[in-house]
Motif scaffolding. Structure first.
Motif, PDB file in Angstrom:
ATOM      1  N   ARG A  39       0.814  -1.220   0.000  1.00  0.00           N
ATOM      2  CA  ARG A  39       0.000   0.000   0.000  1.00  0.00           C
ATOM      3  C   ARG A  39       0.849   1.272   0.000  1.00  0.00           C
ATOM      4  N   THR A  40       2.046   1.195   0.535  1.00  0.00           N
ATOM      5  CA  THR A  40       2.927   2.369   0.546  1.00  0.00           C
ATOM      6  C   THR A  40       3.397   2.746  -0.856  1.00  0.00           C
ATOM      7  N   GLU A  41       3.273   1.824  -1.814  1.00  0.00           N
ATOM      8  CA  GLU A  41       3.690   2.101  -3.186  1.00  0.00           C
ATOM      9  C   GLU A  41       2.533   2.524  -4.086  1.00  0.00           C
ATOM     10  N   TRP A  42       1.304   2.491  -3.581  1.00  0.00           N
ATOM     11  CA  TRP A  42       0.170   2.935  -4.384  1.00  0.00           C
ATOM     12  C   TRP A  42       0.334   4.408  -4.702  1.00  0.00           C
ATOM     13  N   ARG A  43      -0.060   4.805  -5.889  1.00  0.00           N
ATOM     14  CA  ARG A  43       0.007   6.192  -6.316  1.00  0.00           C
ATOM     15  C   ARG A  43      -1.350   6.626  -6.858  1.00  0.00           C
TER      16      ARG A  43
END
Length: 184
Positions: A39-43
């Motif tokens: 989720r930290t890489e979702w943009r």
């Protein structure tokens, strides 16, 4: 002519039976194509610049078919193909004999993969009924505008990962008879 799909020994008219979950399970799972992103890489993803036109459902309320056609147009844009206004009602007509009785996004996406879509000019803007004698021509046109594959997104994380990776998605949210309460 209507579109059917075989499950076991039975043939079903798409959009009528079987339940959407059965058809959705027939798609290749997203894990066959990519790993879900943390989720930290979702943009944030905005594909609105790729949308050549926003259709109005008119008198048919054919939201699933509209969603499938727009997804195919977005997929073409992402692939760098020229914009072609596709029919937002062709899949609906293929599924229900041109009768206004509803369908699902999943059923329409199956049509986009197996049959394809036709241009807005070929189908006409205000019809879901495929004119007698036109089916052969429409199927020939549809073979030029098809999705190559349909991937099943099993959860919200798969959906957000797909968007972050730059792929358009089609999805529906069942609201039943509460649609008039959504904006309140």
């Amino acid at each position: 002519m209507h579109k059917t799909i075989s499950i076991g020994a039975e043939d079903f008219i798409l959009g009528c039976l079987p339940p959407d979950g059965t058809m959705r399970a027939m798609a290749s799972p997203s894990s066959e194509y990519f790993e879900k992103l943390p989720r930290t890489e979702w943009r944030e993803c905005d594909m609105s610049s790729l949308v050549p036109i926003v259709y109005h459902q008119g008198r048919f309320a054919s939201c699933a078919s509209h969603c499938a056609a727009m997804t195919l147009m977005l997929a073409r844009a992402v692939a760098g193909k020229h914009a072609v206004p596709l029919s937002p009602t062709f899949a609906y007509g293929m599924l229900n004999f041109g009768i206004d009785r509803g369908t699902t996004v999943t059923a329409c996406m199956i049509v986009m993969c197996e049959t394809g879509d036709v241009t807005l000019r070929d189908m006409g803007a205000d019809t879901i009924r495929i004119a007698d004698g036109k089916m052969g021509h429409l199927l020939e046109v549809a073979s030029n505008y098809r999705l190559v594959n349909r991937i099943g997104l099993e959860d919200f994380d798969a959906m957000c990962s797909t968007l972050t990776l730059g792929h358009p998605i089609a999805f529906g949210i069942g609201v039943g008879k509460t649609l008039n309460k959504v904006d309140k």
